[in-house]
Design an enzyme around this catalytic site. Structure first.
Site, PDB file in Angstrom:
ATOM      1  N   LYS A 130       4.193  38.105   2.252  1.00 56.11           N
ATOM      2  CA  LYS A 130       2.856  38.133   2.879  1.00 56.11           C
ATOM      3  C   LYS A 130       3.058  37.956   4.377  1.00 56.11           C
ATOM      4  O   LYS A 130       4.033  37.337   4.813  1.00 56.11           O
ATOM      5  CB  LYS A 130       1.998  36.987   2.332  1.00 56.11           C
ATOM      6  CG  LYS A 130       0.504  37.190   2.517  1.00 56.11           C
ATOM      7  CD  LYS A 130      -0.098  38.031   1.412  1.00 56.11           C
ATOM      8  CE  LYS A 130      -1.558  38.331   1.685  1.00 56.11           C
ATOM      9  NZ  LYS A 130      -2.220  38.964   0.546  1.00 56.11           N
ATOM     10  N   ASP A 170      -5.104  43.157   3.923  1.00 57.79           N
ATOM     11  CA  ASP A 170      -5.694  41.942   3.344  1.00 57.79           C
ATOM     12  C   ASP A 170      -6.912  41.639   4.225  1.00 57.79           C
ATOM     13  O   ASP A 170      -7.436  42.559   4.896  1.00 57.79           O
ATOM     14  CB  ASP A 170      -4.678  40.785   3.349  1.00 57.79           C
ATOM     15  CG  ASP A 170      -5.130  39.590   2.500  1.00 57.79           C
ATOM     16  OD1 ASP A 170      -5.069  39.677   1.269  1.00 57.79           O
ATOM     17  OD2 ASP A 170      -5.570  38.574   3.070  1.00 57.79           O
TER      18      ASP A 170
HETATM   19  P1  NDP Z   1     -12.175  41.608   3.760  1.00 59.25           P
HETATM   20  O1  NDP Z   1     -11.698  41.286   5.127  1.00 59.25           O
HETATM   21  O2  NDP Z   1     -12.556  42.997   3.440  1.00 59.25           O
HETATM   22  O3  NDP Z   1     -13.414  40.658   3.377  1.00 59.25           O
HETATM   23  C1  NDP Z   1     -13.314  39.276   3.386  1.00 59.25           C
HETATM   24  C2  NDP Z   1     -14.658  38.685   3.039  1.00 59.25           C
HETATM   25  O4  NDP Z   1     -14.513  37.283   2.857  1.00 59.25           O
HETATM   26  C3  NDP Z   1     -15.695  38.860   4.135  1.00 59.25           C
HETATM   27  O5  NDP Z   1     -16.964  38.938   3.555  1.00 59.25           O
HETATM   28  C4  NDP Z   1     -15.535  37.579   4.934  1.00 59.25           C
HETATM   29  O6  NDP Z   1     -16.681  37.199   5.679  1.00 59.25           O
HETATM   30  C5  NDP Z   1     -15.302  36.583   3.831  1.00 59.25           C
HETATM   31  N1  NDP Z   1     -14.542  35.433   4.354  1.00 59.25           N
HETATM   32  C6  NDP Z   1     -13.331  35.460   4.967  1.00 59.25           C
HETATM   33  N2  NDP Z   1     -12.977  34.221   5.330  1.00 59.25           N
HETATM   34  C7  NDP Z   1     -13.978  33.416   4.937  1.00 59.25           C
HETATM   35  C8  NDP Z   1     -14.201  32.026   5.021  1.00 59.25           C
HETATM   36  N3  NDP Z   1     -13.303  31.206   5.598  1.00 59.25           N
HETATM   37  N4  NDP Z   1     -15.355  31.526   4.482  1.00 59.25           N
HETATM   38  C9  NDP Z   1     -16.252  32.357   3.896  1.00 59.25           C
HETATM   39  N5  NDP Z   1     -16.106  33.680   3.802  1.00 59.25           N
HETATM   40  C10 NDP Z   1     -14.981  34.198   4.308  1.00 59.25           C
HETATM   41  O7  NDP Z   1     -11.017  41.076   2.783  1.00 59.25           O
HETATM   42  P2  NDP Z   1     -10.722  41.498   1.281  1.00 59.25           P
HETATM   43  O8  NDP Z   1     -11.986  41.768   0.570  1.00 59.25           O
HETATM   44  O9  NDP Z   1      -9.648  42.530   1.283  1.00 59.25           O
HETATM   45  O10 NDP Z   1     -10.044  40.162   0.709  1.00 59.25           O
HETATM   46  C11 NDP Z   1     -10.816  39.118   0.102  1.00 59.25           C
HETATM   47  C12 NDP Z   1      -9.909  38.249  -0.752  1.00 59.25           C
HETATM   48  O11 NDP Z   1      -9.262  39.065  -1.749  1.00 59.25           O
HETATM   49  C13 NDP Z   1      -8.760  37.542  -0.014  1.00 59.25           C
HETATM   50  O12 NDP Z   1      -8.498  36.308  -0.636  1.00 59.25           O
HETATM   51  C14 NDP Z   1      -7.580  38.474  -0.241  1.00 59.25           C
HETATM   52  O13 NDP Z   1      -6.341  37.816  -0.112  1.00 59.25           O
HETATM   53  C15 NDP Z   1      -7.842  38.880  -1.680  1.00 59.25           C
HETATM   54  N6  NDP Z   1      -7.169  40.106  -2.108  1.00 59.25           N
HETATM   55  C16 NDP Z   1      -7.372  41.293  -1.460  1.00 59.25           C
HETATM   56  C17 NDP Z   1      -6.734  42.439  -1.893  1.00 59.25           C
HETATM   57  C18 NDP Z   1      -7.023  43.773  -1.313  1.00 59.25           C
HETATM   58  O14 NDP Z   1      -6.564  44.771  -1.885  1.00 59.25           O
HETATM   59  N7  NDP Z   1      -7.802  43.895  -0.255  1.00 59.25           N
HETATM   60  C19 NDP Z   1      -5.726  42.376  -2.981  1.00 59.25           C
HETATM   61  C20 NDP Z   1      -5.676  41.096  -3.666  1.00 59.25           C
HETATM   62  C21 NDP Z   1      -6.348  40.007  -3.202  1.00 59.25           C
HETATM   63  P3  NDP Z   1     -16.709  37.374   7.282  1.00 59.25           P
HETATM   64  O15 NDP Z   1     -17.036  38.819   7.495  1.00 59.25           O
HETATM   65  O16 NDP Z   1     -17.748  36.429   7.738  1.00 59.25           O
HETATM   66  O17 NDP Z   1     -15.343  37.002   7.778  1.00 59.25           O
END
Ligand code: NDP
Length: 451
Positions: A130, A170
């Site tokens: 990562k 991510d």
């Molecule tokens: P994105 O950047 O597309 O979206 C992240 C979302 O989570 C946004 O809505 C963001 O809100 C919110 N968020 C981030 N940090 C916080 C926080 N501290 N408190 C509250 N809300 C928060 O990321 P992904 O959808 O790709 O990833 C989301 C999760 O899924 C992560 O844990 C990632 O590791 C996991 N994941 C992703 C994969 C992928 O293929 N994309 C694969 C496997 C796991 P805001 O806009 O306000 O920051």
């Protein structure tokens, strides 16, 4: 010296804490796995003698570097970048890159550790890694993001490679950022290889990569419900996040007949009692991704909904819950509220969104609970298939990929049942996933001797 004779679980965890001071997320991730593995290895002397668990909790290497870039005002900005190469016992390191101000070494070590088990569960030859930076893409111009990505890759390129380490996206890293980083890699090395996944379809990307983390978490949820003779038709779902994983999870819930009640971001959550249908999900995707808007503006577009600032959505009564935002967003008290409100199943789209207290609440209540390393493995599985397509210089069709992914997710579910079935109709999916992932990596490590 056999660990079983000299080190108990508490001593083992004390050692992990002592060696990793202030790395709370990493220690938490290790504890969640070790709680299950300690029991499993009690009568397996070879794992003790070779100190396999102890070795697994030490990353192969952690690379930390400076990333300088120039903002639109001509000021020089300095960020920190990392790549954690955790374990390559079963294949090249593989795992995403995160750009978020909360990124630090502990967060990336926990993510790389989790990724190692997740990748093993997919059945594909992928090790765990990562990376990321404390760079905050919010409020930055497109040109600033491009300059940052190029500077980040100018250092990262020497540590990665199609057979060495293959990053993906991510939080904060989507197709656009992958494009800027791939462009810079290609420019520096003069090589067009599958060194990153999540690429655009025109330049080596795979169909279904974007949607499959969220979709996969819902497929896994449906498989769990099926063990109790249920499906998603008519079920209410509470989802956190509004990014890639959350919006695609919402989309699949709707497609399978469920009703999505909430989405969120770091500002708070929206609750739409009429249900967040496909049209509304499309609005959220455009609003958050292209307009870089906030979820609170949803209530202006859809007045039946309410916005609650600074809170997570777990208090909204539901049948199923999908935490899809970030780590430690669902705490012990939230888990108790979900269970008290009759929630039957939780599928983690995000990585380690439930803290240890919450995990224990779900386990004690014996509800269906899928840990991220099993439930969100669909994304990395398609990344693995993207690597295969790149190596073979070909592109598979959508239906071929869908079938391969369905088989992979079904196999992960089967592995969880194999090691997590506790009898009496209860499956401990956390235990099942931990043991199945551990066994595969551990057996490969045994084969290599002491390295
Ligand atoms: P994105 O950047 O597309 O979206 C992240 C979302 O989570 C946004 O809505 C963001 O809100 C919110 N968020 C981030 N940090 C916080 C926080 N501290 N408190 C509250 N809300 C928060 O990321 P992904 O959808 O790709 O990833 C989301 C999760 O899924 C992560 O844990 C990632 O590791 C996991 N994941 C992703 C994969 C992928 O293929 N994309 C694969 C496997 C796991 P805001 O806009 O306000 O920051």
């Amino acid at each position: 010296m056999a660990v079983s004779e000299h080190v108990d679980f508490n001593q083992f965890m004390e050692g992990v804490k002592r060696r990793n001071p202030y790395q709370t997320e990493f220690v938490q991730a290790v504890q969640e796995v070790a709680e299950d593995i300690f029991d499993f290895i009690q009568d397996k002397e070879e794992y003790h003698a070779q100190q396999i668990l102890r070795r697994m909790t030490e990353p192969d290497r952690v690379v930390s570097f400076r990333v300088c870039w120039e903002d639109d005002d001509g000021d020089i900005r300095v960020q920190r970048g990392w790549r954690v190469q955790n374990n390559n016992a079963i294949g090249p390191y593989k795992g995403g890159i995160r750009f978020h101000p909360s990124v630090n070494e502990s967060v990336l070590k926990f993510l790389a550790f989790e990724q190692t088990f997740k990748n093993a569960l997919t059945g594909l030859p992928l090790g765990g890694g990562k990376g990321g930076s404390n760079f905050n893409p919010k409020g930055k111009s497109v040109r600033e993001i491009m300059r940052f990505c190029q500077s980040f890759m100018t250092e990262l390129y020497r540590h990665i490679g199609a057979d060495v380490d293959v990053p993906a996206g991510d939080i904060g890293v989507g197709g656009r950022e992958i494009g800027y980083m791939f462009g810079q890699y290609k420019r520096i090395t003069n090589q067009f290889t599958g060194v990153l996944t999540g690429k655009g379809l025109e330049w080596g990307g795979s169909l279904i990569r974007t949607e499959e983390t969220g979709y996969g978490a819902v497929y896994f949820l449906a498989s769990m419900l099926a063990t109790r003779g249920e499906d998603l038709t008519g079920k209410t779902a509470v989802i956190s996040g509004s990014g890639n994983v959350a919006t695609h999870a919402a989309e699949k819930i709707v497609q399978l007949g469920g009703k999505v009640l909430t989405l969120s971001d770091s500002g708070g959550f929206i609750h739409d009692p009429d249900g967040i249908n496909q049209e509304k999900i499309d609005w959220v995707k455009t609003h958050k991704t292209h307009r870089r808007g906030r979820i609170e503006e949803y209530v202006d577009a859809f007045p039946g909904a309410t916005f609650t600032a600074g809170k997570t959505p777990w208090g909204v009564p539901c049948d199923v819950a999908l935490p899809c935002a970030t780590q430690n967003e669902l705490l012990g008290d939230d888990a108790r509220v979900l269970v008290a409100n009759g929630c039957k199943a939780v599928s983690e789209g995000a990585n380690m969104p439930t803290d240890l207290a919450g995990v224990h609440v779900f386990k004690n209540a014996k509800i269906l609970f899928a840990p991220g390393k099993a439930a969100n493995a669909g994304g990395v599985a398609v990344s693995g298939l993207e690597m295969s397509q790149n190596s073979g210089r070909r592109s598979w069709k959508e239906d071929e990929l869908q079938q391969m992914l369905k088989d992979i997710m079904a196999d992960i579910h089967k592995s969880c049942l194999k090691y997590g079935d506790q009898g009496g109709g209860y499956v401990d999916y956390v235990k099942g996933a931990n043991i199945a992932g551990f066994k595969k990596v551990a057996d490969a490590m045994l084969a290599f001797g002491v390295v």
